[in-house]
Design a protein around this motif. Structure first.
Motif, short mmCIF file in Angstrom:
data_model
loop_
_atom_site.label_atom_id
_atom_site.label_comp_id
_atom_site.label_asym_id
_atom_site.label_seq_id
_atom_site.Cartn_x
_atom_site.Cartn_y
_atom_site.Cartn_z
N ILE A 160 0.84 -1.21 0.00
CA ILE A 160 0.00 0.00 0.00
C ILE A 160 0.87 1.26 0.00
N GLU A 161 2.02 1.19 0.70
CA GLU A 161 2.90 2.36 0.79
C GLU A 161 3.46 2.74 -0.58
N GLU A 162 3.70 1.72 -1.43
CA GLU A 162 4.28 2.00 -2.75
C GLU A 162 3.24 2.63 -3.67
N THR A 163 2.04 2.06 -3.68
CA THR A 163 0.98 2.65 -4.51
C THR A 163 0.69 4.07 -4.05
N ALA A 164 0.66 4.28 -2.74
CA ALA A 164 0.37 5.62 -2.21
C ALA A 164 1.42 6.62 -2.69
N TYR A 165 2.69 6.23 -2.62
CA TYR A 165 3.75 7.18 -3.02
C TYR A 165 3.73 7.42 -4.53
N PHE A 166 3.47 6.37 -5.31
CA PHE A 166 3.37 6.55 -6.76
C PHE A 166 2.27 7.57 -7.07
N LEU A 167 1.10 7.37 -6.46
CA LEU A 167 -0.02 8.29 -6.73
C LEU A 167 0.30 9.70 -6.24
N ASN A 168 1.03 9.80 -5.14
CA ASN A 168 1.42 11.09 -4.59
C ASN A 168 2.25 11.90 -5.60
N LEU A 169 2.95 11.17 -6.48
CA LEU A 169 3.80 11.83 -7.48
C LEU A 169 3.03 12.19 -8.75
N VAL A 170 1.92 11.52 -9.02
CA VAL A 170 1.32 11.66 -10.36
C VAL A 170 -0.14 12.12 -10.39
N ILE A 171 -0.77 12.28 -9.23
CA ILE A 171 -2.16 12.76 -9.24
C ILE A 171 -2.16 14.28 -9.33
N LYS A 172 -2.97 14.80 -10.25
CA LYS A 172 -2.93 16.24 -10.54
C LYS A 172 -4.12 16.95 -9.91
N SER A 173 -4.28 16.83 -8.63
CA SER A 173 -5.47 17.42 -8.01
C SER A 173 -5.19 17.70 -6.53
N LYS A 174 -5.92 18.68 -6.00
CA LYS A 174 -5.84 18.94 -4.56
C LYS A 174 -6.86 18.12 -3.79
#
Ligand code: ASP
Length: 359
Positions: free
Chosen positions: A125-139
């Motif tokens: 879960i920590e890896e998916t969370a960090y990946f999304l933290n880098l690539v999601i374009k929204s607040k």
């Protein structure tokens, strides 16, 4: 003012103070936020096998079946589920991450979606969370949660974790804080969160960087957030990306050889993360293999297996000479994700090193 009027004024003021804060998308107090739940599987969608209390199969419940078991969710938000995949999180891949990120970015562009919750196995879960933290374009809030006990366990942790995740995704306080993970009443930032226990319900923590806060009674209590770049302030973009380069992790230990590094390069790794001993160190034999790999164009990042502390440039290894990158305090598994995204932007070591200081 006479006494009666003064009492009335006081009652009105108290009334104003105790009216609950409205959901952030709503003008009216009773309008619930719209939360989309994207399911990927994991223990939260798993079940115990037969009469056993110890054997379980992850990912055998669909999101609709899971949501039916927790009617309380509908009281705090308008929820709808969508199954992205149904896998144990040890089977997570870069390809699923890309699909998930592209779907979330699309959903969050809509004014009908206020926040996203992702159900996920706790192993990665920590890896998916960090990946999304880098690539999601929204607040807007993007919250991951999971469970270490399957739904038919004597005391499952999935329902309360999912309730907390929906509550956090519904909260105005979660806006612009980056991707977060919720488990066991704790709010953890995507950059710091890591699994520290094989099956305990309190197995997600954030060693060096600490908790963002707690959730209690469906309300978040924050005491910090990350100042590193993320989500709406990130330069990384998955829109046009169909493939992510391969980056391998090599685990450091006494008497290590050059074989694992050589095999990674020979089989196509474009980057190597050293999960080094101490301050990102390794046996001289392995170091020589890494120097050769770098000369062949493979990016090399020195991180640590210790779980805490910075890996510092040039301490015992001449990073400038060998053109290595240091991982800051990112765990090896998070350094892998940052390197693979950084490599989609640049092949210059100095530029990638700067990225490791910023994110
Ligand atoms: N192996 C499971 C998974 O990560 C464990 C869990 O969810 O806690 O999918």
């Amino acid at each position: 003012m006479n006494k009666g009027l003064a009492q009335l004024a006081l009652a009105v003021i108290i009334g104003i103070l105790i009216v609950p804060a409205p959901a952030f998308s709503a003008g009216a107090v009773d309008k619930k936020p719209n939360i989309k739940i994207l399911a990927t599987g994991g223990g939260i969608a798993g079940s115990l096998q037969g009469n056993s209390n110890t054997k379980f199969t992850a990912a055998n419940l669909t999101i609709d079946a899971l949501l039916d078991k927790i009617p309380e969710l509908k009281k705090i938000a308008n929820i709808s589920g969508e199954q992205i995949v149904n896998i144990p999180s040890q089977a997570m891949t870069n390809e699923v991450w890309l699909r998930l990120a592209q779907r979330i970015n699309k959903l969050l562009k809509s004014s009908n979606v206020d926040g996203i919750v992702i159900t996920h196995g706790t192993d990665t879960i920590e890896e998916t969370a960090y990946f999304l933290n880098l690539v999601i374009k929204s607040k807007k809030p993007v919250i991951l949660t999971g469970a270490t006990r399957p739904y038919n366990h004597l005391s499952p942790d999935g329902p309360s974790n999912l309730f907390d995740a929906v509550a956090l995704a519904s909260s105005p306080e979660a806006i612009a804080k980056g991707v977060m993970v919720v488990m066991n009443g704790k709010i953890l930032g995507a950059r710091g969160v890591t699994k520290v226990n094989t099956y305990g319900t309190d197995g997600l923590q954030a060693r060096d960087t600490g908790l963002f806060g707690y959730l209690y009674g469906g309300k978040p209590y924050f005491f910090q957030a990350s100042i590193r770049r993320h989500t709406y302030r990130s330069e990384f973009d998955t829109e046009k990306l169909n493939r992510i380069p391969r980056v391998d992790i090599i685990y450091g230990h006494a008497d290590s050889t050059e074989d694992a590094v050589n095999a990674a390069v020979a089989t196509g790794a474009k980057g190597i993360i050293l999960a080094g001993v101490g301050n990102g160190n390794t046996h001289p034999r392995t170091l020589q293999a890494l120097i050769r790999a770098r000369k062949k164009g493979v990016q090399v990042v020195r991180s640590t297996r210790t779980g805490n502390g910075l890996v510092t440039r040039g301490a015992e290894v001449d990073d400038d000479k060998y053109q290595f990158i240091v991982a800051d305090n990112l765990s090896p598994q998070k350094a892998r994700i940052l390197l693979l995204m950084a490599m989609t932007e640049s092949d210059k070591t100095s530029r990638i090193q700067k990225i490791f200081q910023d994110y």
